[in-house]
Each structure stands twice: as C-alpha cells, then as structure tokens.
Design a protein around this motif. Structure first.
Motif, PDB file in Angstrom:
ATOM      1  N   PRO A  13      23.509  39.164  56.537  1.00  0.00           N
ATOM      2  CA  PRO A  13      24.850  39.518  56.818  1.00  0.00           C
ATOM      3  C   PRO A  13      25.282  40.911  57.133  1.00  0.00           C
ATOM      4  O   PRO A  13      24.884  41.995  56.655  1.00  0.00           O
ATOM      5  CB  PRO A  13      25.665  38.844  55.704  1.00  0.00           C
ATOM      6  N   ARG A  14      26.070  41.289  57.951  1.00  0.00           N
ATOM      7  CA  ARG A  14      26.665  42.409  58.313  1.00  0.00           C
ATOM      8  C   ARG A  14      27.893  42.613  57.466  1.00  0.00           C
ATOM      9  O   ARG A  14      28.703  41.984  57.477  1.00  0.00           O
ATOM     10  CB  ARG A  14      26.863  42.732  59.884  1.00  0.00           C
ATOM     11  N   LEU A  15      27.925  43.694  56.523  1.00  0.00           N
ATOM     12  CA  LEU A  15      28.925  44.030  55.548  1.00  0.00           C
ATOM     13  C   LEU A  15      29.844  45.011  56.094  1.00  0.00           C
ATOM     14  O   LEU A  15      29.480  46.188  56.705  1.00  0.00           O
ATOM     15  CB  LEU A  15      28.406  44.427  54.130  1.00  0.00           C
ATOM     16  N   ALA A  16      31.104  44.996  55.958  1.00  0.00           N
ATOM     17  CA  ALA A  16      32.164  45.916  56.122  1.00  0.00           C
ATOM     18  C   ALA A  16      32.516  46.419  54.477  1.00  0.00           C
ATOM     19  O   ALA A  16      32.871  45.431  53.555  1.00  0.00           O
ATOM     20  CB  ALA A  16      33.551  45.459  56.586  1.00  0.00           C
ATOM     21  N   ILE A  17      32.366  47.641  54.229  1.00  0.00           N
ATOM     22  CA  ILE A  17      32.846  48.252  52.917  1.00  0.00           C
ATOM     23  C   ILE A  17      33.955  49.193  52.992  1.00  0.00           C
ATOM     24  O   ILE A  17      33.778  50.382  53.743  1.00  0.00           O
ATOM     25  CB  ILE A  17      31.501  48.895  52.439  1.00  0.00           C
ATOM     26  N   PRO A  68      25.342  48.689  56.581  1.00  0.00           N
ATOM     27  CA  PRO A  68      26.819  48.372  56.493  1.00  0.00           C
ATOM     28  C   PRO A  68      27.787  49.035  57.449  1.00  0.00           C
ATOM     29  O   PRO A  68      27.470  50.253  57.636  1.00  0.00           O
ATOM     30  CB  PRO A  68      27.297  48.487  55.227  1.00  0.00           C
ATOM     31  N   LEU A  69      28.877  48.534  57.326  1.00  0.00           N
ATOM     32  CA  LEU A  69      30.090  49.404  58.266  1.00  0.00           C
ATOM     33  C   LEU A  69      31.181  49.861  57.136  1.00  0.00           C
ATOM     34  O   LEU A  69      31.473  49.068  56.515  1.00  0.00           O
ATOM     35  CB  LEU A  69      30.851  48.297  59.352  1.00  0.00           C
ATOM     36  N   LEU A  70      31.013  51.191  56.945  1.00  0.00           N
ATOM     37  CA  LEU A  70      31.838  52.011  55.972  1.00  0.00           C
ATOM     38  C   LEU A  70      33.112  52.077  56.683  1.00  0.00           C
ATOM     39  O   LEU A  70      33.321  52.336  57.975  1.00  0.00           O
ATOM     40  CB  LEU A  70      31.454  53.102  55.386  1.00  0.00           C
ATOM     41  N   VAL A  71      34.313  51.877  55.983  1.00  0.00           N
ATOM     42  CA  VAL A  71      35.418  52.117  56.435  1.00  0.00           C
ATOM     43  C   VAL A  71      36.303  53.197  55.547  1.00  0.00           C
ATOM     44  O   VAL A  71      36.604  52.652  54.360  1.00  0.00           O
ATOM     45  CB  VAL A  71      36.305  50.686  56.524  1.00  0.00           C
ATOM     46  N   GLU A  79      23.969  59.120  58.007  1.00  0.00           N
ATOM     47  CA  GLU A  79      22.950  58.001  58.317  1.00  0.00           C
ATOM     48  C   GLU A  79      23.679  56.688  58.531  1.00  0.00           C
ATOM     49  O   GLU A  79      22.901  55.811  58.848  1.00  0.00           O
ATOM     50  CB  GLU A  79      21.955  57.979  57.339  1.00  0.00           C
ATOM     51  N   LEU A  80      25.030  56.715  58.328  1.00  0.00           N
ATOM     52  CA  LEU A  80      25.791  55.417  58.377  1.00  0.00           C
ATOM     53  C   LEU A  80      26.894  55.247  59.295  1.00  0.00           C
ATOM     54  O   LEU A  80      27.495  56.329  59.794  1.00  0.00           O
ATOM     55  CB  LEU A  80      26.154  55.302  56.853  1.00  0.00           C
ATOM     56  N   GLU A  81      26.863  53.807  59.534  1.00  0.00           N
ATOM     57  CA  GLU A  81      28.030  53.756  60.718  1.00  0.00           C
ATOM     58  C   GLU A  81      29.323  53.763  59.799  1.00  0.00           C
ATOM     59  O   GLU A  81      29.610  53.272  58.857  1.00  0.00           O
ATOM     60  CB  GLU A  81      27.823  52.382  61.248  1.00  0.00           C
ATOM     61  N   LEU A  82      30.297  54.467  60.516  1.00  0.00           N
ATOM     62  CA  LEU A  82      31.716  54.439  59.617  1.00  0.00           C
ATOM     63  C   LEU A  82      32.954  54.419  60.843  1.00  0.00           C
ATOM     64  O   LEU A  82      33.045  54.789  61.694  1.00  0.00           O
ATOM     65  CB  LEU A  82      31.860  55.854  59.014  1.00  0.00           C
ATOM     66  N   LEU A 111      37.561  39.808  60.215  1.00  0.00           N
ATOM     67  CA  LEU A 111      38.200  39.015  60.908  1.00  0.00           C
ATOM     68  C   LEU A 111      38.043  38.699  62.525  1.00  0.00           C
ATOM     69  O   LEU A 111      37.857  37.644  63.087  1.00  0.00           O
ATOM     70  CB  LEU A 111      39.681  38.899  60.837  1.00  0.00           C
ATOM     71  N   ALA A 112      37.765  40.059  63.086  1.00  0.00           N
ATOM     72  CA  ALA A 112      37.334  40.057  64.460  1.00  0.00           C
ATOM     73  C   ALA A 112      35.831  39.700  64.672  1.00  0.00           C
ATOM     74  O   ALA A 112      35.610  39.589  66.110  1.00  0.00           O
ATOM     75  CB  ALA A 112      37.581  41.476  64.848  1.00  0.00           C
ATOM     76  N   GLY A 113      35.331  39.558  63.588  1.00  0.00           N
ATOM     77  CA  GLY A 113      33.887  39.152  63.942  1.00  0.00           C
ATOM     78  C   GLY A 113      32.631  40.011  64.176  1.00  0.00           C
ATOM     79  O   GLY A 113      31.669  39.892  64.432  1.00  0.00           O
ATOM     80  N   ASN A 114      33.183  41.211  63.751  1.00  0.00           N
ATOM     81  CA  ASN A 114      32.218  42.472  63.631  1.00  0.00           C
ATOM     82  C   ASN A 114      31.581  42.559  62.442  1.00  0.00           C
ATOM     83  O   ASN A 114      30.336  43.370  62.615  1.00  0.00           O
ATOM     84  CB  ASN A 114      32.963  43.848  64.119  1.00  0.00           C
ATOM     85  N   CYS A 115      31.842  42.016  61.472  1.00  0.00           N
ATOM     86  CA  CYS A 115      30.973  41.880  60.260  1.00  0.00           C
ATOM     87  C   CYS A 115      31.275  40.271  59.782  1.00  0.00           C
ATOM     88  O   CYS A 115      32.319  39.612  60.148  1.00  0.00           O
ATOM     89  CB  CYS A 115      31.578  42.735  59.109  1.00  0.00           C
ATOM     90  N   THR A 116      30.594  39.979  58.742  1.00  0.00           N
ATOM     91  CA  THR A 116      30.404  38.620  58.296  1.00  0.00           C
ATOM     92  C   THR A 116      31.008  38.545  56.824  1.00  0.00           C
ATOM     93  O   THR A 116      31.352  37.423  56.470  1.00  0.00           O
ATOM     94  CB  THR A 116      29.251  38.022  58.297  1.00  0.00           C
ATOM     95  N   ALA A 117      30.814  39.850  56.139  1.00  0.00           N
ATOM     96  CA  ALA A 117      31.424  39.665  54.805  1.00  0.00           C
ATOM     97  C   ALA A 117      32.014  40.958  54.391  1.00  0.00           C
ATOM     98  O   ALA A 117      31.841  42.011  54.987  1.00  0.00           O
ATOM     99  CB  ALA A 117      30.268  39.312  53.841  1.00  0.00           C
ATOM    100  N   LEU A 118      32.973  41.107  53.526  1.00  0.00           N
ATOM    101  CA  LEU A 118      33.761  42.427  52.963  1.00  0.00           C
ATOM    102  C   LEU A 118      33.276  42.633  51.653  1.00  0.00           C
ATOM    103  O   LEU A 118      33.226  41.752  50.604  1.00  0.00           O
ATOM    104  CB  LEU A 118      35.190  41.985  53.021  1.00  0.00           C
ATOM    105  N   CYS A 119      33.032  43.795  51.455  1.00  0.00           N
ATOM    106  CA  CYS A 119      32.806  44.528  50.261  1.00  0.00           C
ATOM    107  C   CYS A 119      33.702  45.707  49.867  1.00  0.00           C
ATOM    108  O   CYS A 119      34.031  46.484  50.625  1.00  0.00           O
ATOM    109  CB  CYS A 119      31.602  44.847  49.815  1.00  0.00           C
TER     110      CYS A 119
END
Length: 338
Positions: free
Chosen positions: A2-6, A35-38, A64-67, A101-109
């Motif tokens: 799964p792709r995570l948003a954090i 993961p996608l950091l926010v 090294e991370l996508e943000l 919710l937009a489908g860019n990630c599948t789960a949230l942490c």
C-alpha cells in the motif's frame, strides 16, 4: 505494498523525529518503502539537520522522500506549542486525508497532534478521529488500539465505545445503539485474524455494577443487550461475546497472553477483542501492556488510518531522544492491513 500518506503532526512536537527514525528502520527491511509525507519541507529539513548536527543517528534523510509541501505560516520552535503549530498540524492532516480520498495513496498514518493547539488555532475538534470522520463524510468513526506481542505474535485489540469526552458525559453518551455498532465494528476487525473471534465487553461500574449495588447500567440494559446479541444468531452469526465483565479483571487474560514466551501455548483465557466503555478504561491496560507497540487504528473510514499511541511529547521535542517504536508499529500496521 500500500502507498501511505504520513501527516507529520504538530511541528512543535516529536512528529518529524519519530517519522524519520521509523522510516529509516523500515527501509532496512523494505528498501523500496516510499511514503508520501505531508508537511513543511523547510521545517522538516531544518529539524533533520539540527538532529544530525547534535549527533543523533538513525534518521532517514528527508531529501530522499517525497513530500507534499504545505509551508508553515509562522515559525515554530521545538517544544513551543502554539496556535501556529496547531494550525499547521490541522492543515497537514487535512491535506494528507484528501490525498488518500483522491486515490493518490491507499492508507493514512498520522503523527501526534495536540488538541489544545488545534483549539488555540480555532479548530474545535475532540481529536483527529472526529476530523477524519468529517472529511470522509462518515458519522461513526471509532478508535481501536491494536498491538502484536513481541514475545509470541499474539494480537491484542481494544476498541473504545466512547472517546475524547469528559468522564461525567460517558453515561449520557452510552446507549444500546452505540454498543451494537461498536461490537459489530470490533467483531469485523477481529475477523481479519480469526474467523470466529471471542469478544469481551467491560462493565461501566466497579465490579460491573455488582447486580445493581454499585451502579444499575449493567443490570438494567447492558447485560440484557449482550444476551440479546448472543442469542440473536440470525443477525449475529458467529458472535461470541462475554460481558459485562468487571473492568478491574477484564484484561488479566490479555496480560497473560501478551507475556507468554511460548507462542505454541496461548490457550489461555484471553479474548480476540475487548470493548472498553470509556477512554481511560481501555487505554490504561493498553499502554501498560503495549506502550511502544500499540497502534491507534480508526474504524469506519473508507480507508485505513493508523497512529502511534503516544502524544506530541513537547517536553522532549528537538532533543533526539524520542522512541520511534510506536510510530514504526503504526506504519507497519498500515502496510499490513491497508
């Protein structure tokens, strides 16, 4: 995977530190974890450089991370909780949720936030759970804590019937409809691991009311409701439920299962899931048994959300001494169950 948003939590707290430490540990096992950091890039990179300069090791380099960059509107100092830090954590949680919710990630942490800084910023929510429910358009999100024993792999699950409300409001908030929903949510979650889970419901009063001597709720409606749910097999196929149990002994079997060193000998009086009727009733045994392993999991959303079971720890923010085990467990749980 799964792709995570954090969402990085309150920037005055330990969110950046525990997230970067947890990602570094996970990448030792799963090098492709991305993961996608926010949060705010400048703040995150500055936090990282300060800790590296202080000799803190084991942090993933944020370069090294996508943000998803959402800049701070005002500067925030480590350990200095403020309306500005609350506004930032609110904005980051909102953006991370919308990314899922937009489908860019599948789960949230989510890293920890502080409710009082949200309130100072004008956002009067009891916690992240209620904001998530609003963003997702659901009316009944629930808070469950799950952990896997490091001794034997046994999974410990506790769902809260009520969450962040004063103790004086618990009796008013509890009703048969709420308990029906919470028992159904707990049963469904536990069926991920056991097709026929065994559930326990804690009593509200000391000694579960002692037949009305210490409180009447158990006698008057909680016990009859549980009996009805167990007997109504047409609506509750496979429901295996006990309670209301005395709260002071309800989790003893869980303690035995958690600490048992023999993973092949877990045939003891433990339940697959526990329903606590108010916040501290469930969080005290959870944190005593599994403080570094427990994961706050939100049920009832259209996606999986996890969070560590600790707070912002403003008192140690920026010192490099925050433990990342619970954040690592939150990420791993999202990867496992998301």
């Amino acid at each position: 995977m799964p792709r995570l948003a954090i969402a990085l939590g309150d920037p005055a707290g330990i969110g950046a530190e525990v997230v970067l430490k947890a990602i570094q540990r996970i990448r030792l096992v799963q090098p492709s974890f991305n993961p996608l950091l926010v949060g705010c890039r400048h703040w995150l990179e500055s936090s990282y450089q300060q800790q590296i300069s202080a000799g803190i090791k084991g942090l993933c380099n944020p370069s090294e991370l996508e943000l998803l960059h959402i800049p701070l509107s005002h500067s925030v100092e480590a350990g200095q909780a403020s309306a500005s830090s609350g506004a930032a954590s609110f904005a980051w949680l909102t953006a991370a949720t919308n990314a899922v919710l937009a489908g860019n990630c599948t789960a949230l942490c989510t890293a920890p936030i502080a409710k009082h800084t949200w309130h100072a910023a004008g956002y009067h929510y009891p916690g992240q759970t209620e904001r998530l429910a609003e963003l997702c358009g659901v009316a009944d999100a629930a808070m469950l804590f799950t952990a896997r024993s490091p001794h034997n792999g046994w999974r410990f699950n506790t769902l809260l019937a009520t969450t962040h409300i004063p103790l004086s409001s618990v009796c008013e908030a509890l009703n048969a409809s709420l308990l029906r929903r919470r028992i159904s949510q707990l049963n469904s979650f536990c069926q991920r691991f056991n097709a026929a889970p065994k559930l326990a419901v804690a009593g509200l009063n000391p000694h579960a009311g002692e037949e009305g001597q210490l409180g009447s709720e158990e006698r008057d409606w909680i016990k009859p409701l549980l009996n009805e749910l167990c007997c109504n097999s047409a609506d509750n196929k496979g429901l295996n439920l006990e309670g209301p149990l005395a709260p002071d002994s309800c989790w003893i079997g869980a303690s035995k299962a958690w600490h048992n060193k023999n993973k092949d000998d877990l045939n003891i009086d433990a339940f697959d899931g526990y329903l606590a009727l108010y916040h501290d009733q469930g969080l005290i045994p959870t944190k005593l048994l599994a403080f570094d392993q427990a994961v706050n999991t939100t049920l009832g959303l259209p996606f999986l959300r996890t969070s560590p079971d600790h707070g912002t720890a403003f008192n140690i923010a920026g010192k490099g001494i925050a433990r990342a085990e619970s954040m690592e467990a939150a990420i791993n749980t999202a990867l496992e169950l998301g």
